[in-house]
Write a protein that holds these residues in place. Structure first.
Motif, mmCIF file in Angstrom:
data_model
loop_
_atom_site.group_PDB
_atom_site.id
_atom_site.type_symbol
_atom_site.label_atom_id
_atom_site.label_comp_id
_atom_site.label_asym_id
_atom_site.label_seq_id
_atom_site.Cartn_x
_atom_site.Cartn_y
_atom_site.Cartn_z
ATOM 1 N N TYR A 33 20.449 1.182 -4.431
ATOM 2 C CA TYR A 33 19.514 0.785 -4.219
ATOM 3 C C TYR A 33 17.953 1.994 -3.291
ATOM 4 C CZ TYR A 33 22.191 -0.534 0.343
ATOM 5 O OH TYR A 33 23.062 -0.495 0.999
ATOM 6 N N PRO A 34 17.859 1.863 -3.445
ATOM 7 C CA PRO A 34 16.796 3.029 -3.069
ATOM 8 C C PRO A 34 17.052 3.295 -1.542
ATOM 9 C CG PRO A 34 14.708 1.864 -3.715
ATOM 10 C CD PRO A 34 16.322 1.081 -4.221
ATOM 11 N N ALA A 35 16.586 4.484 -0.066
ATOM 12 C CA ALA A 35 16.939 4.444 1.056
ATOM 13 C C ALA A 35 15.563 3.329 1.466
ATOM 14 C CB ALA A 35 16.639 5.857 1.273
ATOM 15 N N HIS A 36 14.571 3.542 0.776
ATOM 16 C CA HIS A 36 13.663 2.056 1.711
ATOM 17 C C HIS A 36 13.270 1.294 -0.007
ATOM 18 C CE1 HIS A 36 10.531 -0.352 4.098
ATOM 19 N NE2 HIS A 36 10.021 0.087 2.907
ATOM 20 N N CYS A 96 9.918 15.913 14.325
ATOM 21 C CA CYS A 96 10.962 16.537 13.653
ATOM 22 C C CYS A 96 12.061 15.810 12.350
ATOM 23 C CB CYS A 96 11.484 18.921 13.739
ATOM 24 S SG CYS A 96 10.811 19.025 15.000
ATOM 25 N N VAL A 97 12.911 16.265 13.290
ATOM 26 C CA VAL A 97 14.403 14.955 12.399
ATOM 27 C C VAL A 97 13.819 14.527 11.751
ATOM 28 C CG1 VAL A 97 16.472 14.158 12.531
ATOM 29 C CG2 VAL A 97 15.548 15.898 14.179
ATOM 30 N N ASP A 98 12.887 13.127 12.110
ATOM 31 C CA ASP A 98 12.610 12.098 11.451
ATOM 32 C C ASP A 98 12.236 12.139 10.078
ATOM 33 O OD1 ASP A 98 13.247 10.117 13.046
ATOM 34 O OD2 ASP A 98 10.957 10.343 14.124
ATOM 35 N N CYS A 99 11.463 13.757 9.824
ATOM 36 C CA CYS A 99 10.862 13.790 8.292
ATOM 37 C C CYS A 99 11.960 15.065 8.183
ATOM 38 C CB CYS A 99 9.736 14.703 8.400
ATOM 39 S SG CYS A 99 8.136 13.088 8.775
ATOM 40 N N HIS A 100 11.926 16.108 8.552
ATOM 41 C CA HIS A 100 13.285 16.305 7.741
ATOM 42 C C HIS A 100 14.604 17.027 7.456
ATOM 43 C CE1 HIS A 100 9.625 19.915 7.376
ATOM 44 N NE2 HIS A 100 9.365 19.051 8.402
ATOM 45 N N MET A 101 15.508 15.865 8.377
ATOM 46 C CA MET A 101 16.988 15.355 8.594
ATOM 47 C C MET A 101 16.687 14.030 9.291
ATOM 48 S SD MET A 101 18.065 17.769 11.501
ATOM 49 C CE MET A 101 19.903 17.426 11.146
ATOM 50 N N PRO A 102 16.508 13.261 7.489
ATOM 51 C CA PRO A 102 16.192 12.342 7.588
ATOM 52 C C PRO A 102 17.501 11.265 7.383
ATOM 53 C CG PRO A 102 16.008 12.501 5.706
ATOM 54 C CD PRO A 102 15.878 13.853 6.110
ATOM 55 N N TYR A 103 17.612 10.533 7.554
ATOM 56 C CA TYR A 103 18.707 9.412 7.034
ATOM 57 C C TYR A 103 19.223 9.018 6.011
ATOM 58 C CZ TYR A 103 18.855 8.246 12.398
ATOM 59 O OH TYR A 103 19.021 8.536 13.964
ATOM 60 N N VAL A 104 20.297 9.260 5.508
ATOM 61 C CA VAL A 104 20.920 8.794 4.178
ATOM 62 C C VAL A 104 21.998 8.340 3.963
ATOM 63 C CG1 VAL A 104 19.705 11.462 3.385
ATOM 64 C CG2 VAL A 104 21.550 11.325 4.079
ATOM 65 N N ARG A 105 22.584 7.812 3.108
ATOM 66 C CA ARG A 105 23.523 6.978 2.919
ATOM 67 C C ARG A 105 24.494 7.339 2.454
ATOM 68 N NH1 ARG A 105 20.209 1.847 2.083
ATOM 69 N NH2 ARG A 105 20.064 3.338 -0.077
ATOM 70 N N GLU A 106 25.772 7.309 2.813
ATOM 71 C CA GLU A 106 26.624 7.463 1.324
ATOM 72 C C GLU A 106 27.786 6.410 1.887
ATOM 73 O OE1 GLU A 106 28.647 11.237 0.201
ATOM 74 O OE2 GLU A 106 29.946 10.855 0.755
ATOM 75 N N ASN A 107 28.066 5.633 0.517
ATOM 76 C CA ASN A 107 29.217 3.918 0.251
ATOM 77 C C ASN A 107 28.003 3.481 1.537
ATOM 78 O OD1 ASN A 107 30.668 5.663 -1.270
ATOM 79 N ND2 ASN A 107 32.168 6.144 0.407
ATOM 80 N N PRO A 159 10.604 18.208 3.212
ATOM 81 C CA PRO A 159 10.607 16.391 3.138
ATOM 82 C C PRO A 159 10.150 15.419 1.870
ATOM 83 C CG PRO A 159 9.225 17.266 5.117
ATOM 84 C CD PRO A 159 9.667 18.418 4.166
ATOM 85 N N LEU A 160 9.765 16.943 1.107
ATOM 86 C CA LEU A 160 9.155 16.309 0.293
ATOM 87 C C LEU A 160 10.176 16.255 -1.068
ATOM 88 C CD1 LEU A 160 4.817 17.539 0.214
ATOM 89 C CD2 LEU A 160 6.048 15.479 1.065
ATOM 90 N N LYS A 161 11.169 16.813 -0.998
ATOM 91 C CA LYS A 161 12.570 16.953 -1.873
ATOM 92 C C LYS A 161 13.296 15.264 -1.906
ATOM 93 C CE LYS A 161 12.710 21.601 -1.754
ATOM 94 N NZ LYS A 161 13.518 23.361 -1.363
ATOM 95 N N THR A 162 12.891 14.914 -0.125
ATOM 96 C CA THR A 162 13.400 13.634 0.022
ATOM 97 C C THR A 162 12.570 12.354 0.725
ATOM 98 O OG1 THR A 162 14.057 14.771 2.197
ATOM 99 C CG2 THR A 162 16.032 14.928 1.016
ATOM 100 N N ILE A 163 11.709 12.659 -0.285
ATOM 101 C CA ILE A 163 9.989 11.474 0.504
ATOM 102 C C ILE A 163 11.123 9.843 0.588
ATOM 103 C CG2 ILE A 163 9.512 11.278 -2.091
ATOM 104 C CD1 ILE A 163 6.889 11.823 -0.825
ATOM 105 N N ASN A 164 11.467 9.691 -0.766
ATOM 106 C CA ASN A 164 12.217 8.197 -0.104
ATOM 107 C C ASN A 164 12.368 8.205 1.448
ATOM 108 O OD1 ASN A 164 12.946 5.675 -0.785
ATOM 109 N ND2 ASN A 164 12.806 6.803 -2.749
ATOM 110 N N GLU A 165 13.711 8.919 1.637
ATOM 111 C CA GLU A 165 13.788 8.888 3.061
ATOM 112 C C GLU A 165 13.096 9.260 4.275
ATOM 113 O OE1 GLU A 165 15.469 9.709 0.135
ATOM 114 O OE2 GLU A 165 17.036 9.206 -0.546
ATOM 115 N N SER A 166 12.681 10.648 4.398
ATOM 116 C CA SER A 166 11.359 10.889 4.820
ATOM 117 C C SER A 166 11.140 10.395 4.665
ATOM 118 C CB SER A 166 11.493 12.703 4.234
ATOM 119 O OG SER A 166 12.796 13.185 4.862
ATOM 120 N N CYS A 167 9.793 10.189 4.320
ATOM 121 C CA CYS A 167 7.974 9.817 4.268
ATOM 122 C C CYS A 167 8.284 7.473 4.053
ATOM 123 C CB CYS A 167 7.393 10.092 3.908
ATOM 124 S SG CYS A 167 7.958 12.202 3.540
#
Ligand SMILES: [Ca+2]
Ligand SMILES: [Ca+2]
Lengths: 160, 406, 406
Positions: free
Chosen positions: A98-101, C265-276, C288-296
Motif C-alpha cells: 500500500y502507498p505511503a499515504h 527540510c527533513v519532512d520533505c527531503h528525508m521522508p519516512y519510508v517503510r520496509e516490512n 522530494p518530487l522523486k518521492t512525492i507520495n512520502e514527501s508531499c
C-alpha cells in the motif's frame, strides 16, 4: 525472503487467508460485527496505525470507523461491503504494497459523504449541498480534517 | 446545475411589479438570513491586513500618487477608489467623478437591469446610449440586488452578463452547463474581471482568447483580436496609446493554488455561517480575514494570527514591487515627454512607447487586481517583475534616442 | 533534544580506529536501512520538474551563460555546477576547477573531519592553511559521512559547524537546546546557508544578525558588521567590489509558508519510508518530487500531478525573472566598463557600482538558492524584482555619467 516475494509465491494461500477473514466477519453475528468496527480493531493493522492515531486526535474520536467508512443504507449491503473491503485491506496488508499515504478511492469518498449526511442532514439541509454533497466537491473539500486531525498542525508532523 | 438548495429550501414567489425583483427589499421576508447578512455590506471597516478594506474614500490616488502620472489624460486620474461593499455599487458609480460622459455599458456590472430589462428588450443597444439616460429608470434599490447573482424565479445562481458568457464560449467553456462548484466562481467572475468595450457596438467583452494571464491578455490586445478597439486613451505626457486594466480578480485566482484545489471565491468571501445549528451562506462579501474562522480555518490549521500574518507578508511583498513598478512607469512617461521636447520623432520613440504600454499594462493588471498578491502570489510577482524591466527598458530607449547610449 | 527515535533505535558502538566513525562504511551493518538509502545519493536522475536534479556536469554556466559575465574575474566563472547527492561532496570539491588556491575553510561543509579532528585539536587554525594540506588526510569515505549530521556516539542529530552555532547565538538562538523539530532544519542549515570567511581568521560565519532575508544580509555586509570582510572579488569588467551569495536554502525556507507550519527540510527531503511495515527515515536527500507520495502527499490532498505541476509553475515564474535579472546585471557590468572606457572616473561611477553590487547580490541570492522559488515564492520573487530594478538603475546611472540623461 521478503513479504512481497512470499505472497507472490503463495498467492492462492494468501487470498484464501484473506477470504477466510472476510467470510468470518460476514458470517459471525452482530457482536462480532460491532467488535470489528472500532479503532481498536481497525487500528490493529500497520496500514491503519496512522489513520487510527489521527482519528484519536480528531473531534470525531468517539465515532467508530465504520460509522463513516461503511455504507449504512441497509444491513445486507453493510455486511457485504464490510467483507469485500476487509479482504482488500487484508490482501494489501500482507503484501505491504500500500502507498505511503493511503487516499480514499472515489467510492470510499461517496460512502463517507453519505455518512456525514446521516448525522448532519439538519445542519446542511438549507444550503445547496444538503441534497447532493458530491456536486459541491464534497464535505471533505472543507472538512477533511474533522475525522483524522491533520498533519498540517503548527509544529510539524504530529502523527509519526 | 446550480440550484442553491434543490428541494430543501422553500422557494418564495418574488413580486415583479416595478421590477421589484431586481432589488433586495422584495426578498427580505422570504430570505431573512441572507438579506440581513447582505446588509452588512454597508459596514465600512478596514481590513486587518491594512490593505484593501471597505472604508469610504479610500483613494488609490492618495495611497499611490504615481497613479496621477500614469493615468494622466484619463478619467482614472480624477477619482479612483478602493472598492467597498456591494450595497454601494450604485451610489459609488453615480457619485464618481468618472461618471460624466460615460455610456450605458457602465451599468453592466452595477445592476441586472442591464439584462432583465434592456438586453431582453433589445440586446446590446443600451450600451452605446448616454449613461445618464440608461441609468435614470434604475431605482436606488435596484442597482445591486439579489438578482445580480440569482435567477429571481428559481434562486439558482446565474450569469446575466452576456459578455462573460460569450467570452467564455470562445474558450470552449459553456457556462450554462458549468458544475455547481465552477458556478461559485463564475458568478463573481462575470464582474470581477478585466474587460473592454467593443468599438463596434460598445458591448462588454473579455480578452480571454489566448489565456487568462496578463501576458496572454496583452497579446490579445496587440494582435488585433479586440477588433477596432486599440486603446483606452492617449497618455497626456508621453502620447502613448494606453490600455487600462480593470480588476482581473478572476484571472488572477483561476491559475492559482486555491483554484487548483477547487476553492472558489464564494468559499472565502461568502463562507457558511450558522443560525440555530443550520447553515446558510454569508452574504457579506468582504475581506475574508474579517471572518477568518469560517473563511479560512475550516481548511487551514494554522492559527488565525499566523494566517493573517502570512497574507500580510504576501501583500507587503507585492506592494513593494507594485510601488517600484508604478513609479518606474511614471518616470518612463516623463522621460518620453522630455525626449519629445528635445525633438525626438514619433518614429524614433515607437519602441520606447511600445515598451511603456506593455510595462504599464503589467503594473496596472496587478494594481487593479484586488487580492494584493494573495490570489496568486508568484504569478502576480512575475507580472510585476516584467513591468519593472519593461519600464526601465523604455526609459533607456528614450534616453538613447536623444542622448545616445554606451 | 534531538534523539533519533529516542529509545527505539538500537545504539551500536561505531569503531573510531583511523577515524572510521567519520565515514559511512562503519555504520553499514548497524544501520542497514539508512545506509542503503544513503547510497541512493549516488543515483544521478533528473528532477521531474526539469529544474535541479542530480545529473553530473549539470553546469549553471551552460544553462545561464550570463553567469560567465557576472562572475568574471572570480572562480565561479570557471566551473559552477548544480548540486548532486551528498555522496559526491568530496569527489566534487576535489575535482572542481574552483579548488586550486583555496584554504582549509573549504572543508567545513564537506566533512565533519573539520570538527572531530581539526577543531577539537586547535580551533579554527586549519581554516587559513592551504586546502590541499588540510584535505590530504581525509579518506574518500570520510568526506561526507553519517557524522555530518549524527553524533557518532549517541546517533543524535548534532551541529558540528561551529560557525553556524556562533552565528545563531548572535541572534539569541542556542542551537544546543533547540527543539527536535528545529533540529530537523538546523542540521541542514549548518551547510545550506549563505556564509563568508572572516578576514581575521578565515572562520566560517553567517550574516544573520539583522534578519534572514537577502535585504537584511546585504545590510549586514554594507554596514561593516562583517568586520574586515568587504568583498569576495573585484569584477573584471566593471571593477565593482562584488559579493558572492551561496546557497541560502535555510534563509529562503525559514520565512516561508512551510516553516510557518513547522515543516522542515527533513519532512520533505528525508521522508519516512517503510520496509516490512516499519518506518525509517529515508537518507536519499534529493528532489522530494522523486518521492512525492512520502514527501508531499502525507500532508497534501492534491494529486501528484497537480502538485508537481504547481511546483513547476513556481519554478518557471522564478526562472523567468531570474534570467531577466541575471542578464540585466550582465549588461550593467558592460555598461560601467564602457563608461570607464569613455573616461568616467571612479567617483562618478560610485553610485552605479553600488547599485550593481546590490542588484547582483539579490539576483545571485536567488540563483544560488536551490529551491528555484519553491522554498518561499513571493519572498524570492520580491528579491528578483529588486535585482531587476537596481541593475537597470545602475545602467541608467552609468549612461547618465557619460551621456547625460533626460
Ligand atoms: Ca475594498
Ligand atoms: Ca541538484
Amino acid at each position: 525472503m521478503d513479504f512481497k516475494q512470499y505472497v507472490s509465491e503463495h498467492t492462492l494461500k494468501c487470498l484464501a487467508g484473506g477470504f477466510v477473514i472476510g467470510a468470518l466477519v460476514m458470517g459471525v453475528g452482530s457482536v462480532m460485527v460491532s467488535a470489528t468496527g472500532g479503532p481498536a480493531f481497525c487500528g490493529s493493522c500497520h496500514a491503519m496505525k496512522e489513520p487510527a492515531a489521527s482519528h484519536a486526535m480528531a473531534t470525531h474520536k468517539d465515532r467508530d470507523c465504520v460509522e463513516c467508512h461503511l455504507p449504512h443504507d441497509n444491513p445486507a449491503i453493510y455486511l457485504i461491503e464490510k467483507g469485500r473491503t476487509g479482504m482488500i485491506d487484508t490482501y494489501h496488508e500482507v503484501l505491504r504494497d500500500y502507498p505511503a499515504h493511503i487516499q480514499l478511492s472515489k467510492g470510499a469518498k461517496e460512502t463517507v459523504n453519505k455518512n456525514c449526511l446521516r448525522c448532519h442532514q439538519t445542519t446542511v439541509e438549507r444550503v445547496k449541498m444538503g441534497a447532493a454533497p458530491m456536486d459541491t466537491g464534497d464535505c471533505m473539500k472543507c472538512h477533511s480534517r474533522v475525522a483524522h486531525g491533520s498533519n498540517h498542525l503548527e509544529g510539524g508532523i504530529k502523527v509519526e | 446545475a446550480a440550484a442553491p438548495h434543490d428541494d430543501t429550501v422553500k422557494l418564495a414567489k418574488i413580486p415583479t411589479t416595478n421590477n421589484a425583483h431586481l432589488g433586495t427589499e422584495a426578498y427580505k421576508d422570504a430570505y431573512p438570513l441572507q438579506y440581513k447578512s447582505f446588509m452588512k455590506n454597508n459596514e465600512g471597516a478596514p481590513s486587518p491586513t491594512g490593505f484593501g478594506g471597505a472604508q469610504p474614500e479610500n483613494s488609490h490616488l492618495k495611497n499611490q500618487p504615481e497613479m496621477l502620472e500614469n493615468f494622466k489624460g484619463y478619467k482614472f486620474a480624477i477619482q479612483y477608489d478602493d472598492d467597498r461593499g456591494h450595497t454601494y455599487a450604485g451610489k459609488d458609480i453615480l457619485s464618481s467623478k468618472r461618471r460624466p460622459g460615460q455610456k450605458g455599458s457602465c451599468i453592466v456590472c452595477k445592476s441586472s437591469y442591464m439584462y432583465d430589462v434592456y438586453y431582453k428588450d433589445s440586446g446590446w443597444d443600451f450600451a452605446s446610449k448616454p449613461f445618464d439616460d440608461i441609468a435614470a429608470p434604475i431605482a436606488a434599490d435596484q442597482w445591486f440586488g439579489c438578482s445580480s447573482c440569482h435567477d429571481p424565479e428559481t434562486m439558482q445562481l446565474r450569469i446575466y452578463n452576456v459578455g462573460f458568457v460569450d467570452s467564455m464560449a470562445r474558450r470552449g467553456i459553456d457556462v450554462k452547463t458549468a458544475s455547481h462548484n465552477d458556478m461559485r466562481a463564475y458568478v463573481c467572475a462575470q464582474c470581477h474581471t478585466e474587460y473592454y468595450f467593443t468599438k463596434e457596438d460598445g458591448r462588454v467583452n473579455m480578452p480571454y482568447d489566448n489565456g487568462y494571464d496578463a501576458e496572454a491578455e496583452f497579446q490579445f490586445y496587440q494582435s488585433g483580436q479586440a477588433g477596432g478597439f486599440q486603446q483606452d486613451w492617449i497618455h497626456a505626457d508621453s502620447k502613448t496609446p494606453m490600455l487600462k486594466a480593470q480588476h482581473p480578480d478572476f484571472e488572477a485566482w483561476v491559475t492559482g493554488v486555491h483554484a487548483d484545489a477547487g476553492v472558489t471565491c464564494v468559499d472565502c468571501h461568502m463562507p457558511y455561517v450558522r443560525e440555530n445549528g443550520r447553515k446558510y451562506t454569508s452574504h457579506w462579501m468582504t475581506s475574508p480575514l474579517k471572518t477568518i474562522n469560517e473563511s479560512c480555518l475550516k481548511c487551514h490549521d494554522e492559527s488565525a494570527e499566523t494566517l493573517t500574518a502570512r497574507v500580510k507578508t504576501i501583500h507587503e511583498n507585492t506592494f513593494k514591487l507594485q510601488r517600484i513598478a508604478g513609479q518606474t512607469v511614471s518616470k518612463a512617461h516623463l522621460t518620453i515627454q522630455a525626449a519629445m521636447n528635445s525633438g525626438a520623432t514619433d518614429a524614433q520613440l515607437a519602441q520606447a512607447r511600445l515598451k511603456l504600454r506593455e510595462a504599464q499594462w503589467y503594473w496596472d493588471w496587478v494594481a487593479a487586481e484586488n487580492g494584493v498578491g494573495f490570489h496568486n502570489p508568484d504569478r502576480i510577482m512575475r507580472t510585476l517583475g516584467l513591468a519593472i524591466d519593461l519600464a526601465h527598458q523604455s526609459i533607456e530607449e528614450a534616453n538613447a534616442v536623444v542622448k545616445g547610449s554606451l
